[in-house]
Design an enzyme around this catalytic site. Structure first.
Site: not given
Length: 277
Positions: A70, A217
């Site tokens: 991430c 994101c």
């Protein structure tokens, strides 16, 4: 169980870091409880671990709840370490250089962090390069939609035009079935409106069986930048608007390939305390 945590806001991709050392076998259950509206409430959870070896240049290691990579979590953790003045951080003029170990990749992820305001930072992460990129076609409600699949270590993203897809979670189920044999920790569908440079990220994490409309994101933004860089055959610098704000993505294109990818945006540290699980 009492767990110490920090809650961070990287482009409203609300992330909780668990500071206590706990067995990985407990990550899924704890992450599910922390993410719940009745608990700390977040889109994702990362667990801080010891670095892989004493020789590692990284400050710390973060293992995401599904073992995925991430970019937003890396940027957010770097901001926390600058705030806490971690001993391995290097300073270059107004910027702090923060090396991290992050699940989903064996590379050291280097972040550059600048102070923005009290408990607010501008954080840039050098992203791992993608493993592959390919165009695919998806049939949905008697219409064939063109998309591009970008695979990173641990996470795969499909970039697709949002127009004509009215029931997006149903569309996800088609994609999930289509990619049933694909090896991934997390799967994202980035519904993109090119006219407005606006992206809606829908992310599925396999281990926790969570499907979340993320407010922002990071790796999905990187995937979008990769698609445009390949399409235009050049370096790009683009701002991608998302429900939680905007992220900036840079690519360096040289010798007919992408050589580096950088993700930049604001990180706000919003809370810390004890979670009761």
């Amino acid at each position: 169980m009492k767990l110490n945590f920090i809650k961070v806001n990287p482009t409203e991709n609300m992330t909780v870091f668990v500071l206590d050392q706990i067995p990985r076998s407990m990550y899924m259950d704890i992450a599910t409880k922390i993410m719940d509206y009745s608990n700390v409430y977040a889109e994702q959870v990362g667990f801080l671990e010891n670095i892989s070896s004493e020789d590692s240049e990284a400050c710390v290691r973060v293992h995401m709840m599904g073992g995925e990579f991430c970019g937003n979590a890396a940027r957010a953790l770097a901001a926390i370490l600058v705030q806490r003045k971690h001993c391995k951080i290097q300073r270059e003029e107004s910027k702090f250089i923060v090396p991290l170990e992050v699940s989903g990749t064996n590379e050291i992820i280097n972040c550059e962090v600048e102070h923005n305001d009290i408990n607010s930072f501008i954080s840039t992460a050098k992203m791992p390069l993608h493993k592959s990129i390919k165009d695919i076609s998806i049939e949905y409600k008697d219409t064939v939609h063109k998309g591009t699949l970008v695979e990173f270590p641990g996470i795969v993203h499909l970039i697709v035009n949002s127009q004509g897809i009215d029931e997006k979670e149903d569309f996800f189920e088609i994609i999930k079935e289509k990619f049933n044999d694909l090896n991934y920790d997390a799967l994202g569908i980035m519904f993109f409106n090119e006219e407005n440079s606006y992206m809606e990220p829908l992310v599925y994490v396999k281990l926790t069986e969570s499907l979340i409309w993320e407010r922002g994101c990071g790796s999905g933004t990187a995937a979008l930048g990769i698609v445009f860089s390949h399409r235009l055959k050049k370096s790009i610098d683009m701002v991608v608007k998302q429900p939680g704000g905007q992220l900036e993505i840079f690519t360096d294109w040289n010798e007919n390939k992408i050589n580096s990818i950088y993700l930049k945006g604001v990180v706000n540290i919003v809370a810390e305390g004890i979670a009761y699980i």
